[in-house]
Design an enzyme around this catalytic site. Sequence first.
Site, mmCIF file in Angstrom:
data_model
loop_
_atom_site.group_PDB
_atom_site.id
_atom_site.type_symbol
_atom_site.label_atom_id
_atom_site.label_comp_id
_atom_site.label_asym_id
_atom_site.label_seq_id
_atom_site.Cartn_x
_atom_site.Cartn_y
_atom_site.Cartn_z
ATOM 1 N N TYR A 199 0.837 -1.204 0.000
ATOM 2 C CA TYR A 199 0.000 0.000 0.000
ATOM 3 C C TYR A 199 0.867 1.248 0.000
ATOM 4 O O TYR A 199 2.054 1.227 0.342
ATOM 5 C CB TYR A 199 -0.963 -0.001 1.189
ATOM 6 C CG TYR A 199 -0.336 0.271 2.533
ATOM 7 C CD1 TYR A 199 -0.211 1.577 3.017
ATOM 8 C CD2 TYR A 199 0.122 -0.769 3.341
ATOM 9 C CE1 TYR A 199 0.353 1.828 4.258
ATOM 10 C CE2 TYR A 199 0.683 -0.532 4.583
ATOM 11 C CZ TYR A 199 0.802 0.773 5.038
ATOM 12 O OH TYR A 199 1.367 1.026 6.267
ATOM 13 N N CYS A 200 0.235 2.357 -0.388
ATOM 14 C CA CYS A 200 0.875 3.669 -0.373
ATOM 15 C C CYS A 200 -0.228 4.713 -0.215
ATOM 16 O O CYS A 200 -1.357 4.371 0.128
ATOM 17 C CB CYS A 200 1.697 3.901 -1.640
ATOM 18 S SG CYS A 200 0.736 3.797 -3.168
ATOM 19 N N THR A 201 0.060 5.962 -0.463
ATOM 20 C CA THR A 201 -0.910 7.028 -0.212
ATOM 21 C C THR A 201 -2.129 6.939 -1.125
ATOM 22 O O THR A 201 -3.269 6.912 -0.663
ATOM 23 C CB THR A 201 -0.242 8.407 -0.388
ATOM 24 O OG1 THR A 201 0.885 8.493 0.478
ATOM 25 C CG2 THR A 201 -1.227 9.526 -0.065
ATOM 26 N N ILE A 228 -4.293 4.480 0.706
ATOM 27 C CA ILE A 228 -4.834 4.841 2.018
ATOM 28 C C ILE A 228 -6.053 5.745 1.877
ATOM 29 O O ILE A 228 -7.046 5.594 2.595
ATOM 30 C CB ILE A 228 -3.753 5.550 2.861
ATOM 31 C CG1 ILE A 228 -2.563 4.617 3.098
ATOM 32 C CG2 ILE A 228 -4.329 6.031 4.187
ATOM 33 C CD1 ILE A 228 -1.307 5.339 3.537
#
Length: 350
Positions: A199-201, A228
């Site tokens: 995952y990332c932003t 996110i």
Amino acid sequence: MPVLHNRISNDALKAKMLAESEPRTTISFYKYFHIADPKATRDALYQLFTALNVFGRVYLAHEGINAQISVPASNVETFRAQLYAFDPALEGLRLNIALDDDGKSFWVLRMKVRDRIVADGIDDPHFDASNVGEYLQAAEVNAMLDDPDALFIDMRNHYEYEVGHFENALEIPADTFREQLPKAVEMMQAHKDKKIVMYCTGGIRCEKASAWMKHNGFNKVWHIEGGIIEYARKAREQGLPVRFIGKNFVFDERMGERISDEIIAHCHQCGAPCDSHTNCKNDGCHLLFIQCPVCAEKYKGCCSEICCEESALPPEEQRRRRAGRENGNKIFNKSRGRLNTTLCIPDPTE
């Protein structure tokens, strides 16, 4: 031919934006797709965005587009329609709407052509960036968090992870995405039987990272659709527990979106609970670090006593001292957020 870049000073543009009465919406989006002529695409999009009074940061490359922007609320639907109509590859594109937004995230439009929309350092001609892992929706994310066979991998920088992350997520200790990719492969070698969730932003990093993991022999790879931002939005809409702890760091004037009430980081100067990033007020430094209100007052917004003293000097003296100094005082190491009270001038061998 219209002017296709900004000619007004940042200060004037910021003042103009702050004086606006109309609310704005912060939006981010990305798309991996082939752009034959990034320069021509850039110029056409610049005119489209300017006509709708869009501010923000946009990168284009042959591999696609990456954007973080601010749109007047009254223009959001028009912007969406015109973006979708701009290229068939963009039709129906997911737009990530900011979660904690005052509409003051950007005040100038910067649109650049780059080699990659994310600097990944990959030069393997056999790498297929389209062979990505499976998408996960909010409910599936929560189920994976409860699965003992799943490992969550955070593909963001240290200063982002420091203020917020998913429960028990692993940090890949690196300063850049290009450094993270080989380290992620190395760290996960002993866990090839596990389910890897990345995952990332907003999704752009973890999408490419998932393809890189598959390229390196990992078969059980997932990534969170929309990152996110989209996870938190959907979880709230669906009444699901939000399992992200702390704040989501964002690369605009806000520097963060509050996801949960927990404060998991600490002031880099006194150690008090705090997750508010700021840039050192010393023009010769501008280091990004975490500072509590007490230390902000004590150090006048600076990262150290040295920077505090330097920022109080006359402007001419400050400029003289900055001459020849590449990276400010480097009182902190940005990547790990550790205080170093002995280092004032950078070591050229580091």
